[in-house]
Design an enzyme around this catalytic site. Structure first.
Site, PDB file in Angstrom:
ATOM      1  N   ASP A  99      40.587  59.396  26.790  1.00 19.72           N
ATOM      2  CA  ASP A  99      41.587  59.427  25.916  1.00 19.72           C
ATOM      3  C   ASP A  99      41.430  60.596  24.759  1.00 19.72           C
ATOM      4  OD1 ASP A  99      44.361  59.899  23.805  1.00 19.72           O
ATOM      5  OD2 ASP A  99      44.708  57.896  24.401  1.00 19.72           O
ATOM      6  N   HIS A 100      41.771  62.027  24.938  1.00 17.78           N
ATOM      7  CA  HIS A 100      40.944  63.147  24.041  1.00 17.78           C
ATOM      8  C   HIS A 100      42.107  62.960  22.573  1.00 17.78           C
ATOM      9  CE1 HIS A 100      39.110  66.036  22.736  1.00 17.78           C
ATOM     10  NE2 HIS A 100      39.370  66.986  23.715  1.00 17.78           N
ATOM     11  N   ARG A 101      43.196  61.916  22.187  1.00 13.32           N
ATOM     12  CA  ARG A 101      43.689  61.333  20.793  1.00 13.32           C
ATOM     13  C   ARG A 101      42.533  60.674  20.516  1.00 13.32           C
ATOM     14  NH1 ARG A 101      48.821  58.707  22.626  1.00 13.32           N
ATOM     15  NH2 ARG A 101      47.508  57.722  24.113  1.00 13.32           N
TER      16      ARG A 101
END
Length: 459
Positions: free
Chosen positions: A429-431
């Site tokens: 998850d790039h968040r």
């Protein structure tokens, strides 16, 4: 019977927060006397097949759903006559109803969803042989349509009319029930061929051959031709998986990074452990070594072991590892997890993975075992796949896919040699995880697989 107290039992929330469940099969019939916590039905949620115990002791007065029905949580499932449970329960003798007495426990507390230890009665409930359509009991060769009205009344034995009795309906596993359902076969008509009262796949297939059960009729096809299409309701695990994957794909911005690694040292270690007499009975494979590598790497790369809490506006860091293991089952893909996997040794992890997979394939994973995961592993290599882009399990920051181990030319100590090579694919998850963090975590896992002795230096 005299005083009657009819009580409705509604389908409870089985601890998963799901709005509905599919009724797999009834284990009782109308007119049966049941004891407290006696299993009366099996229901399938989006995550598992659950045995539903009776919340009351008494007589079954009405079943409000049939096998295969989707029942909303809170809907009336079954009605009990509590007054009839403590006095007399009718039976059939020569076509007439006769009264019998049975003991029941009314004051004990029920175990509604069958988790944990449940009190068991030592008194077998009396079953009532019901008359079917005009007072004629169904013979052993009864047509399936007759049993629709009483799907779980056992087949009557009519050789001796003076001593009619009812057999208990044999049990079966979820895959066998699905096969029977696909073939349009009522399991109440199928005999269990083995020593135990369990219907097997071969029993259903033999029954289908004897009855020459036809395939479901196509919506539009030339007479006598094979169906051009087949429609299957989207239910259970398949529906849950689809909803979860869509929610994950459109909520968390996925990034996948790949790394191909020489795992020869790990395959040699696994082979040596397999031949170790002290470890006989423990199946330690490359999956277990990869799981250990993940558990060692996560504390040093905590972003991969965190959760995005949008409602609270917070990032939740986990200081434990509930390791999800993707398992392909007859009901679809499920991802149960191993709680506190970081505290386990390699042997303990291997045993836990084996037990988890066997339980999942049998459809017996408890709902609690499917929630609370913090990181997952999926082994696509067992299907001969080299790499893929796995989708995150909702609520998790990362998932690691293990590709197939290939024997191929590889640079080793300045020369070209045949080595065991595997491709790892990490989706995150790039968040929560930057590209650098994801890359460093993947390298840390690969380092252990490349040199499993390094694990002795890590904590």
């Amino acid at each position: 019977m005299t005083d009657s107290a009819i009580v409705d039992f509604r389908l409870p929330d089985l601890g998963e927060g799901l709005p509905e469940a599919e009724l797999v099969q009834w284990l009782v019939a109308e007119g049966d006397t049941v004891t407290l916590n006696q299993v009366i039905a099996e229901v399938e949620t989006a995550k598992a097949v659950v045995e539903l115990p009776s919340p009351h002791a008494g007589v079954i007065r009405a079943l409000h759903a049939a096998a295969g029905d989707i029942v909303p949580v809170g809907s009336v499932l079954v009605s009990f006559d509590l007054g009839g449970g403590v006095g007399e329960a009718p039976r059939v003798e020569g076509g007439a109803e006769v009264e019998e007495t049975t003991e029941v426990e009314e004051k004990a507390q029920p175990n509604l969803v069958g988790y944990g230890a449940a009190p068991r009665s030592t008194v077998r409930p009396q079953r009532r042989a019901r008359s079917v359509r005009g007072g004629v009991t169904a013979p052993a060769s009864a047509d399936a349509a007759v049993l629709v009205a009483a799907p779980h009344d056992a087949i009557m034995q009519v050789a001796d009319r003076a001593d009619e009795r009812v057999r208990e309906r044999p049990r079966s596993t979820p895959p066998v029930r699905k096969l029977a359902k696909d073939l349009g076969i009522d399991l109440a008509l199928v005999e269990a061929s083995g020593a135990g009262p369990v219907i097997t796949r071969s029993d259903v297939e033999d029954f289908a051959r004897r009855r020459e059960v036809p395939a479901p009729a196509p919506t539009a096809a030339v007479a006598g031709a094979a169906p051009r299409t087949t429609r299957t309701p989207i239910r259970g695990v398949r529906r849950m998986t689809a909803d979860a994957m869509v929610r994950s794909a459109f909520t968390a911005p996925h990034v996948t990074t790949f790394l191909t690694v020489d795992v020869t040292a790990t395959t040699e270690l696994v082979a040596s452990l397999r031949d170790d007499r002290m470890l006989e009975g423990h199946r330690i494979g490359i999956m277990a070594v990869a799981a250990k590598a993940v558990c060692l790497a996560l504390p040093r790369h905590p972003a991969l072991n965190s959760r995005w809490d949008a409602e609270a506006g917070e990032i939740v860091a986990h200081h434990y590892v509930n390791l999800g293991i993707a398992a392909a089952t007859g009901r679809g893909l499920v991802v149960p997890n191993i709680p506190d996997a970081e505290q386990m040794s390699l042997v303990e992890l291997a045993d836990a993975i084996g037990e988890l997979a066997a339980t999942a394939r049998a459809g017996k994973t408890a709902p609690s075992g499917m929630t609370g995961g913090t990181f997952s592993i999926t082994n696509v290599g067992v299907f001969g796949i080299d790499a893929g882009t796995p989708i995150l399990n909702p609520g998790e920051a990362g998932i690691l896919a293990l590709g197939a181990v290939r024997r191929q030319p590889w640079e080793h100590r300045g020369e070209v040699a045949l080595r065991d090579v595997m491709t790892l694919a990490l989706s995150f998850d790039h968040r929560l995880v930057d590209g650098e963090q994801g890359a460093r975590f993947l390298v840390a896992v690969a380092d252990v697989l490349r040199e499993p002795g390094r694990a002795m230096l890590l904590r």
